[in-house]
Design a protein around this motif. Sequence first.
Motif, PDB file in Angstrom:
ATOM      1  N   PHE A 148       0.473  -1.421   0.144  1.00 19.78           N
ATOM      2  CA  PHE A 148      -0.022   0.068  -0.012  1.00 19.78           C
ATOM      3  C   PHE A 148       1.048   1.434  -0.211  1.00 19.78           C
ATOM      4  O   PHE A 148       0.197   2.354  -0.227  1.00 19.78           O
ATOM      5  CB  PHE A 148      -0.584  -0.161   1.446  1.00 19.78           C
ATOM      6  N   ASP A 149       1.931   1.884   1.003  1.00 16.09           N
ATOM      7  CA  ASP A 149       3.392   2.327   0.740  1.00 16.09           C
ATOM      8  C   ASP A 149       3.481   3.138  -0.796  1.00 16.09           C
ATOM      9  O   ASP A 149       3.628   3.953  -1.002  1.00 16.09           O
ATOM     10  CB  ASP A 149       4.287   2.298   1.582  1.00 16.09           C
ATOM     11  N   ASP A 150       3.976   1.692  -1.557  1.00 15.75           N
ATOM     12  CA  ASP A 150       3.760   1.716  -2.830  1.00 15.75           C
ATOM     13  C   ASP A 150       2.909   3.528  -4.226  1.00 15.75           C
ATOM     14  O   ASP A 150       3.531   3.908  -4.088  1.00 15.75           O
ATOM     15  CB  ASP A 150       4.088   0.933  -3.374  1.00 15.75           C
ATOM     16  N   PHE A 151       2.233   2.602  -3.434  1.00 18.05           N
ATOM     17  CA  PHE A 151       0.341   3.374  -3.420  1.00 18.05           C
ATOM     18  C   PHE A 151       0.723   4.542  -2.841  1.00 18.05           C
ATOM     19  O   PHE A 151       0.594   5.785  -4.493  1.00 18.05           O
ATOM     20  CB  PHE A 151      -1.264   2.885  -3.673  1.00 18.05           C
ATOM     21  N   LEU A 152       0.717   4.937  -2.429  1.00 20.28           N
ATOM     22  CA  LEU A 152       0.603   6.364  -1.181  1.00 20.28           C
ATOM     23  C   LEU A 152       1.500   7.031  -2.078  1.00 20.28           C
ATOM     24  O   LEU A 152       2.439   8.051  -1.977  1.00 20.28           O
ATOM     25  CB  LEU A 152       1.004   6.278   0.297  1.00 20.28           C
ATOM     26  N   ALA A 153       2.802   6.201  -1.971  1.00 21.54           N
ATOM     27  CA  ALA A 153       4.397   6.518  -2.663  1.00 21.54           C
ATOM     28  C   ALA A 153       3.928   8.078  -4.233  1.00 21.54           C
ATOM     29  O   ALA A 153       5.113   9.003  -4.400  1.00 21.54           O
ATOM     30  CB  ALA A 153       5.186   5.596  -2.941  1.00 21.54           C
ATOM     31  N   THR A 154       3.204   8.007  -5.140  1.00 21.62           N
ATOM     32  CA  THR A 154       2.182   7.943  -5.333  1.00 21.62           C
ATOM     33  C   THR A 154       1.500   9.494  -6.052  1.00 21.62           C
ATOM     34  O   THR A 154       1.595  10.473  -6.703  1.00 21.62           O
ATOM     35  CB  THR A 154       1.836   7.479  -6.930  1.00 21.62           C
ATOM     36  N   PHE A 155       0.942   9.490  -4.110  1.00 18.68           N
ATOM     37  CA  PHE A 155       0.425  11.320  -4.250  1.00 18.68           C
ATOM     38  C   PHE A 155       1.450  12.253  -3.735  1.00 18.68           C
ATOM     39  O   PHE A 155       2.887  11.987  -3.466  1.00 18.68           O
ATOM     40  CB  PHE A 155      -0.129  10.448  -2.698  1.00 18.68           C
ATOM     41  N   SER A 156       1.161  13.595  -4.075  1.00 19.23           N
ATOM     42  CA  SER A 156       1.802  14.505  -3.237  1.00 19.23           C
ATOM     43  C   SER A 156       1.626  14.269  -1.606  1.00 19.23           C
ATOM     44  O   SER A 156       1.081  13.681  -0.936  1.00 19.23           O
ATOM     45  CB  SER A 156       1.115  16.398  -3.897  1.00 19.23           C
ATOM     46  N   SER A 157       2.473  14.830  -1.037  1.00 19.42           N
ATOM     47  CA  SER A 157       2.849  14.830   0.098  1.00 19.42           C
ATOM     48  C   SER A 157       1.670  15.580   1.028  1.00 19.42           C
ATOM     49  O   SER A 157       1.123  14.407   1.978  1.00 19.42           O
ATOM     50  CB  SER A 157       4.190  15.962   0.300  1.00 19.42           C
TER      51      SER A 157
END
Length: 381
Positions: free
Chosen positions: A181-190
């Motif tokens: 899931f953190d890989d997915f979150l890494a695509t988000f802006s901060s």
Amino acid sequence: MHIKTIDSVTTLGCSTWNALVGGGYPFLRYEFLQALEESQATCTDSGWQPCHLVAYIDDQPQALMPLFIKDHSYGEYVFDWSWADAYHRAGFPYYPKLVTATPFTPATGPRLCIASDSSLDEHAVAAQFFAAVQQLAKQTKASSWHCLFPQLEVAQQFNKLGLSLRQACQFHWFNQDFTHFDDFLATFSSRKRKNLRKERQKIGQQGIELRRVEGTDVSAEDWQRFYQFYQLTYLKRSGHDGYLNQQFFELIGRNLGDALMMAQAYAGDEMVAAALFFKSDTHLYGRYWGCLEEFDGLHFEACYYQGIEYAIAQGLQCFDPGAQGEHKIQRGFTPTATWSNHWMAEPRFHTAIEDFTRREQPSIEAYMAEAATLLPFKQEP
């Protein structure tokens, strides 16, 4: 090739039906449609009368198309109430109508099913089925035929045959070979990433624990509890019990467990909410949700984030969480086109619907483009 109508999936039987539809897309599987029939969700009294078309060669079924005779427009998710009103005001009855769809399920999937070992041409089969639908419309005095949520290739086939093509929008999640899931979150802006993490943290702060249970492991007591959640939630939202009854859920739990996953929310030892998902080899579908009481952020956790985590863990390509819901955009669900086809028996109305769908499409495309600008992902430099 000759075409027959059948009033129940049991006419073909499980192995023959599933061999024709391919077995992957869960909402056309024999087990799903048979559960709808046995629980009386699809019958003459419910306004979803099965009348499926089956193409035979030398008495062997080679292709099929799901079809229902309907006397209302509920449970379809492609809205034609204004069309029905215009028909009635012009002095024509809009119902009954013919609908090719998976009942109560706004999920794109196969609508024109041909045996994998058949030499039949898809366009020729589509033309034959369209001719059969037109003949059935005369026999039943149906106003129209509507093919809902077909795959784009089939929608285009029917469009070439003269059916109107209508575009709509849903919000789907797409796997980019994420491993966590953190890989997915890494695509988000901060900022968006921080907001989502805070939203998920609220669940633990309220003492809620989530458990993902495969359908084959969901107990009879869990299904009874889930139906209670489903019924209560429908009553709060719409004032009725929902389209499906407890027997339906018990049947799919028993016969379709390999295509199900339930995200269960517990407060201590008590299950207080749950979300039910269907799956194929490539897709996850979020379908039903219910709760005893409201918890801050629990709907998003159970229905969206648990689904994303599961899709990543299972290597599924796409997660379709259901119709509508602009709140999905900021949680990483991308605007995605869906399609439907429409044919009106009255030529003047068919011309009017053709004009309407053609003029409607630019506004749908503009809406999707604007929605895409609101996605939470990092901007490319």
